[in-house]
Design a protein around this motif. Structure first.
Motif, PDB file in Angstrom:
ATOM      1  N   GLN A  13       0.837  -1.199   0.000  1.00 52.91           N
ATOM      2  CA  GLN A  13       0.000   0.000   0.000  1.00 52.91           C
ATOM      3  C   GLN A  13       0.874   1.252   0.000  1.00 52.91           C
ATOM      4  O   GLN A  13       2.019   1.235   0.470  1.00 52.91           O
ATOM      5  CB  GLN A  13      -0.909   0.004   1.218  1.00 52.91           C
ATOM      6  CG  GLN A  13      -2.037  -1.008   1.153  1.00 52.91           C
ATOM      7  CD  GLN A  13      -3.031  -0.834   2.293  1.00 52.91           C
ATOM      8  OE1 GLN A  13      -2.683  -0.370   3.369  1.00 52.91           O
ATOM      9  NE2 GLN A  13      -4.275  -1.216   2.049  1.00 52.91           N
ATOM     10  N   ALA A  14       0.315   2.325  -0.485  1.00 50.99           N
ATOM     11  CA  ALA A  14       1.023   3.599  -0.476  1.00 50.99           C
ATOM     12  C   ALA A  14       1.449   3.933   0.953  1.00 50.99           C
ATOM     13  O   ALA A  14       0.685   3.741   1.899  1.00 50.99           O
ATOM     14  CB  ALA A  14       0.138   4.703  -1.035  1.00 50.99           C
ATOM     15  N   GLY A  15       2.684   4.418   1.077  1.00 52.57           N
ATOM     16  CA  GLY A  15       3.242   4.713   2.381  1.00 52.57           C
ATOM     17  C   GLY A  15       4.026   3.558   2.985  1.00 52.57           C
ATOM     18  O   GLY A  15       4.736   3.749   3.985  1.00 52.57           O
ATOM     19  N   GLY A  16       3.914   2.394   2.387  1.00 52.72           N
ATOM     20  CA  GLY A  16       4.603   1.220   2.894  1.00 52.72           C
ATOM     21  C   GLY A  16       6.039   1.132   2.412  1.00 52.72           C
ATOM     22  O   GLY A  16       6.555   2.044   1.745  1.00 52.72           O
ATOM     23  N   SER A  17       6.661   0.013   2.758  1.00 46.18           N
ATOM     24  CA  SER A  17       8.076  -0.187   2.454  1.00 46.18           C
ATOM     25  C   SER A  17       8.306  -1.561   1.848  1.00 46.18           C
ATOM     26  O   SER A  17       7.560  -2.508   2.111  1.00 46.18           O
ATOM     27  CB  SER A  17       8.931  -0.067   3.723  1.00 46.18           C
ATOM     28  OG  SER A  17       8.833   1.215   4.301  1.00 46.18           O
ATOM     29  N   LEU A  18       9.342  -1.642   1.043  1.00 50.89           N
ATOM     30  CA  LEU A  18       9.842  -2.903   0.510  1.00 50.89           C
ATOM     31  C   LEU A  18      11.354  -2.821   0.455  1.00 50.89           C
ATOM     32  O   LEU A  18      11.912  -1.730   0.290  1.00 50.89           O
ATOM     33  CB  LEU A  18       9.308  -3.175  -0.902  1.00 50.89           C
ATOM     34  CG  LEU A  18       7.884  -3.669  -1.069  1.00 50.89           C
ATOM     35  CD1 LEU A  18       7.535  -3.720  -2.558  1.00 50.89           C
ATOM     36  CD2 LEU A  18       7.673  -5.026  -0.444  1.00 50.89           C
ATOM     37  N   ARG A  19      12.003  -3.975   0.544  1.00 49.83           N
ATOM     38  CA  ARG A  19      13.437  -4.030   0.322  1.00 49.83           C
ATOM     39  C   ARG A  19      13.726  -5.011  -0.809  1.00 49.83           C
ATOM     40  O   ARG A  19      13.418  -6.196  -0.701  1.00 49.83           O
ATOM     41  CB  ARG A  19      14.210  -4.451   1.580  1.00 49.83           C
ATOM     42  CG  ARG A  19      15.721  -4.315   1.367  1.00 49.83           C
ATOM     43  CD  ARG A  19      16.531  -4.637   2.600  1.00 49.83           C
ATOM     44  NE  ARG A  19      16.682  -6.078   2.808  1.00 49.83           N
ATOM     45  CZ  ARG A  19      17.669  -6.616   3.518  1.00 49.83           C
ATOM     46  NH1 ARG A  19      18.583  -5.833   4.090  1.00 49.83           N
ATOM     47  NH2 ARG A  19      17.733  -7.918   3.679  1.00 49.83           N
ATOM     48  N   LEU A  20      14.299  -4.503  -1.857  1.00 48.25           N
ATOM     49  CA  LEU A  20      14.709  -5.342  -2.979  1.00 48.25           C
ATOM     50  C   LEU A  20      16.140  -5.816  -2.769  1.00 48.25           C
ATOM     51  O   LEU A  20      16.972  -5.078  -2.230  1.00 48.25           O
ATOM     52  CB  LEU A  20      14.613  -4.572  -4.296  1.00 48.25           C
ATOM     53  CG  LEU A  20      13.265  -3.936  -4.628  1.00 48.25           C
ATOM     54  CD1 LEU A  20      13.331  -3.289  -6.005  1.00 48.25           C
ATOM     55  CD2 LEU A  20      12.148  -4.942  -4.549  1.00 48.25           C
ATOM     56  N   SER A  21      16.390  -7.020  -3.211  1.00 48.63           N
ATOM     57  CA  SER A  21      17.740  -7.578  -3.167  1.00 48.63           C
ATOM     58  C   SER A  21      18.160  -7.971  -4.572  1.00 48.63           C
ATOM     59  O   SER A  21      17.329  -8.354  -5.393  1.00 48.63           O
ATOM     60  CB  SER A  21      17.786  -8.816  -2.266  1.00 48.63           C
ATOM     61  OG  SER A  21      17.427  -8.506  -0.941  1.00 48.63           O
ATOM     62  N   CYS A  22      19.433  -7.892  -4.812  1.00 49.53           N
ATOM     63  CA  CYS A  22      19.995  -8.322  -6.084  1.00 49.53           C
ATOM     64  C   CYS A  22      21.241  -9.147  -5.772  1.00 49.53           C
ATOM     65  O   CYS A  22      22.254  -8.595  -5.313  1.00 49.53           O
ATOM     66  CB  CYS A  22      20.339  -7.129  -6.964  1.00 49.53           C
ATOM     67  SG  CYS A  22      21.202  -7.546  -8.490  1.00 49.53           S
ATOM     68  N   ALA A  23      21.135 -10.439  -5.997  1.00 51.83           N
ATOM     69  CA  ALA A  23      22.250 -11.346  -5.722  1.00 51.83           C
ATOM     70  C   ALA A  23      23.071 -11.540  -6.984  1.00 51.83           C
ATOM     71  O   ALA A  23      22.518 -11.813  -8.059  1.00 51.83           O
ATOM     72  CB  ALA A  23      21.721 -12.684  -5.225  1.00 51.83           C
ATOM     73  N   ALA A  24      24.368 -11.410  -6.852  1.00 52.14           N
ATOM     74  CA  ALA A  24      25.263 -11.501  -7.999  1.00 52.14           C
ATOM     75  C   ALA A  24      26.162 -12.716  -7.898  1.00 52.14           C
ATOM     76  O   ALA A  24      26.602 -13.091  -6.801  1.00 52.14           O
ATOM     77  CB  ALA A  24      26.113 -10.240  -8.091  1.00 52.14           C
ATOM     78  N   SER A  25      26.418 -13.318  -9.027  1.00 54.17           N
ATOM     79  CA  SER A  25      27.396 -14.408  -9.090  1.00 54.17           C
ATOM     80  C   SER A  25      28.773 -13.814  -9.320  1.00 54.17           C
ATOM     81  O   SER A  25      28.916 -12.628  -9.622  1.00 54.17           O
ATOM     82  CB  SER A  25      27.045 -15.361 -10.225  1.00 54.17           C
ATOM     83  OG  SER A  25      27.157 -14.679 -11.464  1.00 54.17           O
ATOM     84  N   GLY A  26      29.790 -14.619  -9.192  1.00 58.22           N
ATOM     85  CA  GLY A  26      31.136 -14.143  -9.504  1.00 58.22           C
ATOM     86  C   GLY A  26      31.932 -13.789  -8.267  1.00 58.22           C
ATOM     87  O   GLY A  26      31.379 -13.470  -7.219  1.00 58.22           O
ATOM     88  N   ARG A  27      33.253 -13.818  -8.418  1.00 59.35           N
ATOM     89  CA  ARG A  27      34.140 -13.603  -7.287  1.00 59.35           C
ATOM     90  C   ARG A  27      34.645 -12.178  -7.188  1.00 59.35           C
ATOM     91  O   ARG A  27      35.344 -11.844  -6.249  1.00 59.35           O
ATOM     92  CB  ARG A  27      35.341 -14.547  -7.411  1.00 59.35           C
ATOM     93  CG  ARG A  27      34.981 -16.010  -7.276  1.00 59.35           C
ATOM     94  CD  ARG A  27      36.189 -16.898  -7.523  1.00 59.35           C
ATOM     95  NE  ARG A  27      36.615 -16.838  -8.911  1.00 59.35           N
ATOM     96  CZ  ARG A  27      37.679 -17.470  -9.379  1.00 59.35           C
ATOM     97  NH1 ARG A  27      38.453 -18.160  -8.565  1.00 59.35           N
ATOM     98  NH2 ARG A  27      37.993 -17.381 -10.659  1.00 59.35           N
ATOM     99  N   THR A  28      34.270 -11.315  -8.153  1.00 61.36           N
ATOM    100  CA  THR A  28      34.778  -9.952  -8.142  1.00 61.36           C
ATOM    101  C   THR A  28      33.657  -8.935  -7.962  1.00 61.36           C
ATOM    102  O   THR A  28      33.754  -7.808  -8.437  1.00 61.36           O
ATOM    103  CB  THR A  28      35.532  -9.666  -9.453  1.00 61.36           C
ATOM    104  OG1 THR A  28      34.636  -9.862 -10.564  1.00 61.36           O
ATOM    105  CG2 THR A  28      36.738 -10.563  -9.588  1.00 61.36           C
TER     106      THR A  28
END
Length: 128
Positions: A13-28
């Motif tokens: 709903q408007a006024g609410g919150s979310l947290r997006l995550s982005c997981a990456a592969s690789g060692r660098t």
């Protein structure tokens, strides 16, 4: 080669919150500048936020439309970048994408064409 996988989208709903995550592969992962973009139906993809590599640990830039509401951060130990979204508005509704580029600079970080790798996107829907 870097593979990116976003998660954390949903309906809020408007006024609410979310947290997006982005997981990456690789060692660098720690060497990559990371950006968040979004695309609403019928609109072009637009810049949201970026975090680049710097000697101080990370520099960030935000679109004016999200400044003060969104926060980008990264955890290099987990190969993950986050987008904390607070005070969400219906106009924030879009598919959110994370992107990566080795050697990203603040000067070019808002240009989506600069990024070499993209995730598949996660839908964020904000109801009024």
């Amino acid at each position: 080669q870097v593979q990116l996988v976003e998660s954390g989208g949903g309906l809020v709903q408007a006024g609410g919150s979310l947290r997006l995550s982005c997981a990456a592969s690789g060692r660098t992962f720690s060497s990559y500048g990371m950006g968040w973009f979004r695309q609403a139906p019928g609109k072009e993809r637009e810049f949201v936020a970026t975090i680049v590599v710097s000697w101080s640990g990370g520099n960030t830039v935000y679109a004016d439309s999200v400044k003060g509401r969104f926060t980008v951060s990264r955890d290099n130990a987990r190969n993950t970048v986050y987008l904390q979204m607070n005070s969400l508005r219906p106009e924030d509704t879009a598919v959110y994408y994370c992107a990566a580029k080795l050697g990203l600079t603040l000067a070019t970080s808002q240009d989506s064409h600069r990024y070499a790798y993209w995730g598949q996107g996660t839908q964020v829907t904000v109801s009024s």
